[in-house]
Design an enzyme around this catalytic site. Structure first.
Site, PDB file in Angstrom:
ATOM      1  CB  SER A   1      -2.047  57.878 -32.881  1.00 36.68           C
ATOM      2  OG  SER A   1      -1.011  58.698 -32.386  1.00 36.68           O
ATOM      3  CD  GLU A   2      -2.031  56.897 -28.834  1.00 32.09           C
ATOM      4  OE1 GLU A   2      -2.277  55.672 -28.905  1.00 32.09           O
ATOM      5  OE2 GLU A   2      -1.239  57.485 -29.601  1.00 32.09           O
ATOM      6  CB  THR A   3      -6.818  63.015 -27.402  1.00 31.94           C
ATOM      7  OG1 THR A   3      -6.921  63.339 -28.797  1.00 31.94           O
ATOM      8  CG2 THR A   3      -7.166  64.245 -26.584  1.00 31.94           C
TER       9      THR A   3
ATOM     10  CG  HIS B   1       2.868  60.183 -29.335  1.00 29.63           C
ATOM     11  ND1 HIS B   1       2.126  59.024 -29.377  1.00 29.63           N
ATOM     12  CD2 HIS B   1       2.040  61.169 -29.808  1.00 29.63           C
ATOM     13  CE1 HIS B   1       0.925  59.292 -29.858  1.00 29.63           C
ATOM     14  NE2 HIS B   1       0.843  60.575 -30.128  1.00 29.63           N
TER      15      HIS B   1
END
Length: 269
Positions: free
Chosen positions: A45-47, A73
């Site tokens: 979902s995120e980098t 997160h």
């Protein structure tokens, strides 16, 4: 030259739980195109990307759909990496971000070395918005309330309604807000004040396993509703995750554990 990358599971103390994020430590800023491509390749979902600038550490977050302004997160995961592998002798790190300066503090909670990372985030200002038939169509159940900040926040009747949702992702894209966060009061026997799920098809992610920025909407709502500043939240995704929070003065303190899954190197060329 390659880019060092760590994969960290956030808001959990066990691998394969919580929310995984990739944390990249390039020597200097890659192009936005390359960072987006890396996020797309990772399919988390995120980098997160962290680079040392003259003013200090700068942190940016990319989804497979592009850059966003806040991610809990991946900030927790970034702090875990910084305080274990880059600056292991300190217990606090500051990041300059699109949402201002974010400070993360590490606290050792027990004799076994368990850690809680506490992040100081801005709370989103929520405005009531009408519950619509499209919300019901998108979620498969009708909310009892709806609120809008950066994200849409839908309040359901009970915990089971949240857990049972099977939303239509295409219709979710038509709703206002960047993400759609759905929440209800927690079962009194569970020990959690609220349960939630977060959906992000506009960012190329169907469901975010544990969403920190989403809880910057969810937790202020429940703090106001319950009349308390200290809350424990559970994200009822398939992976699950626990957030310990303090709400007040327009800020949300998000606390959680993290654990390392892998260390590697990206070879973009």
């Amino acid at each position: 030259m390659g880019i060092r990358q760590y994969v960290v599971d956030a808001f959990t103390d066990r691998v394969f739980k919580g929310n995984p994020a990739a944390v990249c430590l390039p020597e200097s800023w890659p192009s936005d195109e390359l960072m987006t491509n890396i996020a797309m390749e990772n399919r988390f979902s995120e980098t997160a990307f962290v680079v040392r600038e003259p003013e200090g550490w700068r942190l940016r977050w990319f989804t497979p759909g592009g850059e966003i302004d806040l991610c809990g997160h991946a900030t927790l995961a970034s702090a875990y990496v910084m305080l274990h592998f880059v600056e292991p002798d300190v217990n606090e790190v500051s990041f300059r971000t699109l949402s201002g300066v974010l400070i993360v503090t590490r606290k050792r909670e027990n004799k076994h070395g368990g850690e809680i990372f506490t992040m100081d985030f801005p709370a989103y200002d929520l405005k009531p918005t009408p519950v619509t038939d499209m919300m019901e169509q998108a979620l498969g159940a009708r909310p009892v309330e709806a609120w809008l900040g950066r994200d849409l926040l839908c309040v359901m009747q009970d915990e089971q309604s949240v857990r049972a949702l099977k939303p239509d992702m295409m219709t979710l894209k038509e709703l206002p807000g960047l993400l759609a966060n759905v929440t209800a009061a927690g079962d009194p026997e569970s020990g959690f004040d609220c349960v939630s799920r977060s959906f992000a098809p506009k960012c190329g992610i169907a469901e975010d396993p544990v969403c920190g920025s989403g809880h910057c909407h969810i937790l202020p709502y429940w703090s106001d509703r319950l009349g308390r500043t200290d809350l424990v939240a559970y994200q009822a995704s398939a992976r699950g995750g626990v957030i310990h929070a303090t709400v007040g003065n327009g800020r949300v303190g998000l606390g959680g554990s993290a654990t390392l899954f892998s260390v590697g190197e990206i070879l973009p060329e």
